[in-house]
Design a protein around this motif. Sequence first.
Motif, mmCIF file in Angstrom:
data_model
loop_
_atom_site.group_PDB
_atom_site.id
_atom_site.type_symbol
_atom_site.label_atom_id
_atom_site.label_comp_id
_atom_site.label_asym_id
_atom_site.label_seq_id
_atom_site.Cartn_x
_atom_site.Cartn_y
_atom_site.Cartn_z
ATOM 1 N N TRP A 163 85.478 98.708 89.358
ATOM 2 C CA TRP A 163 86.509 99.470 88.488
ATOM 3 C C TRP A 163 87.434 98.670 87.950
ATOM 4 O O TRP A 163 88.174 97.906 88.568
ATOM 5 N N LYS A 165 91.404 99.148 86.655
ATOM 6 C CA LYS A 165 92.621 100.069 86.568
ATOM 7 C C LYS A 165 93.372 99.447 85.269
ATOM 8 O O LYS A 165 93.927 98.372 85.250
ATOM 9 N N VAL A 172 97.410 105.801 83.485
ATOM 10 C CA VAL A 172 96.660 104.769 84.050
ATOM 11 C C VAL A 172 95.366 105.398 84.300
ATOM 12 O O VAL A 172 95.198 106.555 84.864
ATOM 13 N N LEU A 174 90.915 104.706 85.814
ATOM 14 C CA LEU A 174 90.268 104.035 86.131
ATOM 15 C C LEU A 174 88.815 104.085 85.201
ATOM 16 O O LEU A 174 88.268 104.726 84.886
#
Length: 266
Positions: A163, A165, A172, A174
Amino acid sequence: MTTVLIADDEPLLRDQLRARLATAWPEIDHVDEAANGIEALAAFDDDNAAPDVCFLDIHMPGLSGIEVARGLRERAQQRGERAPHLVFVTAFDAYAIEAFEHGAIDYLLKPFETDRLVETIQRVKDRLAHPASDVHTSGSDVLTLLADRLAQLGAASRPSLQWIKASIGSTVKLIPVDEVLYFQADDKYTRVITADGEALIRKPIKELACELDGSRFWQIHRATIVNTRTIAGVVRGLKDSADLKLKNRPETLTVSRAYLHLFRQM
């Protein structure tokens, strides 16, 4: 007079290489051995003349073969001497070796074959006999590339990044790594390009290269990593470069000379 240093933490391999050198290169006057990187580098700190050729194992206790190679070049520059010719001995396969087959550095694969050793010896002899035509000036770049590639290979035993970020405006998000088309360095940030748009992260390209799945994500430039599943084709360019065409994307990505080996079979 030709002197050689064999640096490897495997005694049997040192013995085997010494024996084969004695047969394939009888003109050698002296062979020294080192059981680790620290001993190898210490050989150049003695009052004795530095070896002409060094056979360096990539992975050694204390200091790696890459670190030893850099240290040897630095010491040679400080003394105003010519750096020794380097031959890396490694267990990595030929595909990995292509990453540093771009300069005046030779290699042997473990377990090495006699024919390959003879070929390497002849190349070393030619460079020792014609130093003016050698290309050691590119050695530091080759060592940097090799260190980066080895870091990626070493990371293969660790779980790869799944993943990302990333910042999209004030949000924000993912992002699954599988959805990333490519990463590209942009000033203090790295752009993360997906089919839906782009986002920014602070993680540098070099760090990403170590964390991503190397079979899926290839670094093609010091500023770019591409998802191989997005590659539609490769167009050879001028001055040892190439451009990647992407699937369902208008832009092209530049492949620098250091990474062209990845596309030799395409």
